[in-house]
Design an enzyme around this catalytic site. Structure first.
Site, mmCIF file in Angstrom:
data_model
loop_
_atom_site.group_PDB
_atom_site.id
_atom_site.type_symbol
_atom_site.label_atom_id
_atom_site.label_comp_id
_atom_site.label_asym_id
_atom_site.label_seq_id
_atom_site.Cartn_x
_atom_site.Cartn_y
_atom_site.Cartn_z
ATOM 1 N N HIS A 25 -16.040 -27.693 38.215
ATOM 2 C CA HIS A 25 -16.587 -28.368 37.030
ATOM 3 C C HIS A 25 -18.108 -28.304 37.035
ATOM 4 C CE1 HIS A 25 -12.565 -30.010 37.748
ATOM 5 N NE2 HIS A 25 -12.507 -30.305 36.478
ATOM 6 N N HIS B 217 -16.997 -28.002 30.673
ATOM 7 C CA HIS B 217 -16.594 -29.110 31.545
ATOM 8 C C HIS B 217 -15.961 -28.640 32.852
ATOM 9 C CE1 HIS B 217 -14.396 -32.664 32.974
ATOM 10 N NE2 HIS B 217 -13.311 -31.925 32.983
ATOM 11 N N GLU C 248 -4.547 -56.593 38.934
ATOM 12 C CA GLU C 248 -4.027 -56.033 40.177
ATOM 13 C C GLU C 248 -4.751 -54.739 40.548
ATOM 14 O OE1 GLU C 248 -2.189 -56.585 37.445
ATOM 15 O OE2 GLU C 248 -1.159 -58.447 37.937
ATOM 16 N N HIS D 275 10.337 -58.430 36.795
ATOM 17 C CA HIS D 275 9.627 -58.977 37.947
ATOM 18 C C HIS D 275 10.333 -58.686 39.270
ATOM 19 C CE1 HIS D 275 7.335 -60.890 34.853
ATOM 20 N NE2 HIS D 275 6.714 -61.723 35.657
#
Lengths: 657, 657
Positions: free
Chosen positions: B31, B262, B408, B470
């Site tokens: 890149h 890129h 999280e 859950h």
């Protein structure tokens, strides 16, 4: 509240509060805080705006209501009970959180009518709703506002807005200008650990505004303020967020406003106090007739709207196309795929399976006018865009290709929403290593049983130089571990075409296609009308008296075939099995399994970890694959370095004979 | 640029550009766009601000530089080469992306000095940097600014800021007021698919400001503007974001500013044009001496700062505590755990392993002054906070407990950053089902080998009513699939204490503790000084002449013991194995493995899917566990419903004998 004149609309809300606190109390488990806090907002929303018809819960043009803060499930169940959904009688409310009840701890799609999406994992609801709101505009562009013209409402909590997926959803919705998406934020300033100021200082209204949303605030216990905000949101061309300032657990006089009211029963004493505070003098699980009447009037308004829509549908020139798409009629696909396979079997191209996927998509998208492609900003790498696809853009929703941006999680959730909306069939691509980024939404595809297709390219160390962060090694195992997800790793262009047929004809199982970056030869020896990939595993070479069975998937099938040739040179007879889908194979009849596996020793080969291969291999069988993370180097050097070669398969085979 | 007077600092930047384009060209992969576009920003940053000492790359008080946009790895390698890092000679640059080189496609922590973190998966860098910047303030609060007083700089791209994890990171950093965190956003308005306007409209500066950041914009090719912005950022008490408006691939005259630059080599022709455009007339991989001198002067400035710091350290009263923490000295822990186990073996408590974990943490946090706890807003559920822990708050960093919020992913990445910073040992909790939300960061813990501890509670259908969203069923398999991650599912309080010892004494492997919501009896029959959990699996009951071996983990060990009792009533002799960690068991010597497994038929039991159990079970062995998603109901009802019972184990055992 006791001494105030209690409005009828507030009593409608108090019915929600009573059902929520009583059901949680009876279950000795659950979350009363959110339903009680948002009861006024939800009541105003339904009472004054929402169009749904409980007698026709799948009416395509119904408003969608998504309870992103799914732990407040009693809010939803109470509303559905009060509206008169036939499958939500009071016995279901009484059985909240019990085995076999429709009233699960969090809303589960498919368990009861009117549950638009499984929520519970925070942030999924709002991100799924973005897909629904996008689908609404795309279908309106196709079929006209007479057939598709509804709102998507979301109730989201602080948790939903703290989760990262909310950023992807908000950015996407703001960019696309999804003006019929209205998010009602339960701004109660409480999280499980305590006040929100423990962990966040973000000005949510400024944040939404930064992403192009229309933002307002209101007192979440002032019905006319709530209604005025919703009315304004409905007329603004941007997606709208309304910060509803609420008191969590409103109505429980001694506990409301604190974090203890979030996720535990109130207890008999506090429930009695709440009844007094709210002026609600009815026994548990009893609702007075005038309150039922008021809620049923909402349902009647929805039924009338639905009847008017049915009339418009009958008169619409787009009727047949609309209904075909809503039914998800894929009957044109199998013959088209079979014809395409015949051509491939003649041409025997050597292409990457991502390229083979692009070629197959010409057939798929040609046969299915309701397929919708996309990629998380890797279109040229995933090769997810077939010729003639048109980009969906802000204000121009007539296209069929979505630039999801660098948002794997938002893409996956949006695809769930598009699929749940019905009438469109989404697929979307990213690098397979980034399946981890969207895994929570993939899990929900599987749990809900929505047939989304995930196009995961660059599927192993075969991607080469980008190195271990980009090289899946454990991802095949971890994705195969998700129940009700069909993972397919095709070996060549023929299997890739078959994989697409499996994916796009699936009705209740999502599919994840695992595709190579590097070129692979056609391994299927001759054309079959039958979709062999759908069998999960099948014999590519089936010699008599095999001494060893070589089993491989995807890019390693080529190596297994070469190994069989090398073994033949030494007089060893090897069968070769291509095993594109473990889940499909596990579901096959015993005779197919026995025929494929045979009784000879086996060697598996896959450029990934062995975990999951016990479907094919016992403790004495061999495996050629990865044992840890990959490395950065050209792909051929990596295959050599990690000893994933035909010669390694030969050595394993000879050790076992 | 050819005809302009080229400043010396711009020539320093052009050295980066030349190395980047030449290395990518030689590798035929990589890149060039980002390193060329951000070369001016990076040069100004290092030339005028950054303090690092290549001769002491682990100097604790160095500035941290995180290349969140890791695909631009040549920017980092070029800088490290130019600064004079001994392990980054020109041969390494020439070997970019080749097997065995330190110059992997994306920066890999541990491959070369100065690489602070593995980046590549977008957004991880910025989120990890938040942990580093937080650790810096926490250590400054403990040891004083004389020992800890540095900046954390991040270069992030559009991809980093579109990924959801960036929201969690930005919200957390803004909330905590991490003023020494400075993010340089490569605002090049290009993504892989095309212009950023294809997929995003977010006003990033407004977005960061909404989360309490100091925001500025500058021309990313105007050195004095860049420097002024950084200078201002360093003095503002808030975390800072600088939008650096750049031209991607700057210097490649025909390709710059487009998305083609890129991620692909420029080609010989364009490289020649770039050399002319930049006025860079040196051959590939040759740097003129005056440019080396200028970069080496930066290193010398860092070395001087380091020498001054060494003097301060020698004089500091906090010296010993600081060095002990930096060394991660855990020598006090094993004896403390052994003593605690002796007490447990006497008391035989019946507690949930999450509760046992809380009890063990009293011992752990008592023995290790540098442990740092936290939870993603589930403190009271995860039980991660031992007595006397103090919350870290904005402006008050002296605490040892972090409220990570409902984030999280951000938590896991921040823990990586804290661990990478050194001198603090982080652990953090959430529900195990939400391991999926932070999986990409868990994977990086494992790939980098940083000993973070994940506390995952509510580990199976045993959590009960919250239902299938859950309830982890596939998570044990999917987490065990991650290489270099130790997953431990303890059966009782003793094993939980042992698990914490394993976790907190690990040096190069993260640990994931899998803990029950429900109470479990003590199953260890008597005290052992030896940490049996560290063996991965061991015999709880080892009768002579066993006819069957029952193997279980966590909450199911109790069932296996009961099944053995039931079998004994029928005269069948069963051994019982507790298997808390598959990874640890797989690493044991053969004699231990053989002794544990024995030769009798086996039955495994775990309230999860079977995948991964082939470590213990062959095709003819039995398994009692889950086959799909869970359900919402009280835990005992679910165990009965899914037939995970002692009786089911007995039936499987009898079928096998």
């Amino acid at each position: 509240m006791k001494d105030m004149q209690i409005s009828h609309e507030t009593r409608m809300a108090n019915a929600i509060r009573a059902l929520a606190m009583d059901a949680v109390e009876k279950a000795k488990s659950g979350h009363p805080g959110m339903p009680m806090g948002m009861a006024d907002v939800a009541t105003v929303l339904f009472n004054r705006f929402v169009l749904v018809d409980p007698s026709a819960p799948k009416w395509p043009d119904r408003d969608r209501f998504v309870l992103s803060a799914g732990h407040g499930s009693m809010l939803l169940y109470a509303i559905h009970h009060l509206l008169g959904y036939a499958d939500m009688d009071m016995d279901q409310i009484r059985a909240f959180r019990q085995l076999g009840a429709r009233t699960a701890g969090h809303p589960e799609y498919g368990h009861a009518d009117g549950i638009e999406v499984t929520t519970g994992p925070l942030g999924q609801g709002i991100a799924t709703a973005v897909g629904m709101a996008l689908a609404e505009r795309m279908k309106a562009a196709r079929y006209g506002d007479a057939l598709v013209d509804h709102f998507t409402y979301v109730i989201a909590g602080d948790g939903c807005l703290m989760e990262g997926i909310s950023h992807e959803a908000i950015d996407m919705a703001g960019h696309l200008g999804l003006g019929r998406l209205i998010v009602l934020w339960d701004d109660n300033r409480i999280t499980i650990d305590g006040d929100t100021e423990l962990s966040t200082s973000t000005d949510q209204m400024a944040r939404f505004a930064a992403s192009g949303w229309h933002v307002q605030a209101c007192d979440g216990h002032a019905p006319d303020q709530i209604a005025a905000a919703i009315e304004s949101a409905r007329h603004d061309p941007r997606p709208s967020m309304i910060a509803c300032r609420t008191v969590i657990g409103f109505g429980a006089p001694n506990k409301q406003g604190g974090h203890d009211v979030h996720g535990a029963p109130l207890g008999a004493e506090e429930i009695a106090a709440a009844r007094a505070f709210l002026g609600w003098d009815h026994p548990p699980f009893e609702i007075p007739a005038d309150i039922y009447d008021a809620w049923h009037a909402i349902a009647a308004r929805g039924a009338a709207a639905r009847a008017a829509w049915e009339t418009r549908l009958a008169a619409s020139a787009a009727r047949d196309a609309f209904l075909m798409a809503e039914a998800g009629d894929t009957s044109a696909l199998p013959a088209a795929i079979t014809a395409w396979k015949a051509k491939l079997s003649a041409d025997k191209p050597k292409v990457a399976t991502r390229k083979a996927s692009e070629m197959a998509l010409e057939v798929v998208n040609g046969a299915l006018p309701f397929s919708v492609g996309g990629s998380a900003d890797l279109t040229g790498s995933n090769l997810t865009r077939s010729k003639g696809m048109v980009s969906v853009k802000p204000g121009a929703f007539g296209g069929d290709y979505i630039h999801y941006g660098i948002r794997e999680h938002g893409m996956a959730a949006a695809m769930n929403g598009i699929a749940l909306h019905g009438g469109l069939r989404p697929y979307g691509g990213t690098f397979m290593a980034f399946a981890d980024y969207c895994r929570p939404a993939i899990r929900l595809s599987a749990l809900m049983g929505v047939p989304v297709t995930y196009v995961m390219t660059h599927d192993s160390i075969g991607l080469g130089e980008d190195g271990p962060t980009h090289q899946p090694v454990e991802h095949l195992a971890s994705l195969r571990a998700i129940p009700n997800l069909t993972v397919i790793r095709p070996a060549d262009a023929v299997e890739t075409a078959e994989a697409w047929e499996v994916a796009m004809t699936s009705t209740a199982t999502p599919t994840l296609l695992v595709l190579s970056r590097q070129n692979l030869p056609t391994v299927r020896p001759e054309h079959t009308d039958e979709n062999l990939t759908a069998r999960g595993a099948y014999l590519l070479r089936d010699p008599e008296n095999r001494q060893v069975t070589l089993i491989a998937t995807g890019s390693e099938v080529e190596l297994a075939l070469k190994a069989a040739d090398l073994l033949a040179e030494e007089g060893i007879v090897a069968a070769v099995v291509s095993a594109p889908s473990f889940e499909r194979f596990a579901a096959q009849p015993r005779d197919h399994v026995a025929k494929v596996l045979g009784t000879a020793p086996r060697v598996g080969c896959e450029a990934a970890l062995r975990q999951g291969w016990d479907l094919f291999l016992g403790p004495t069988d061999g495996f050629v694959g990865m044992t840890g993370f990959g490395a950065s180097a050209p792909a051929p050097a990596l295959y050599h370095h990690f000893n994933i070669t035909a010669e390694a398969i030969v050595a394993e085979a000879k050790n076992r004979i």
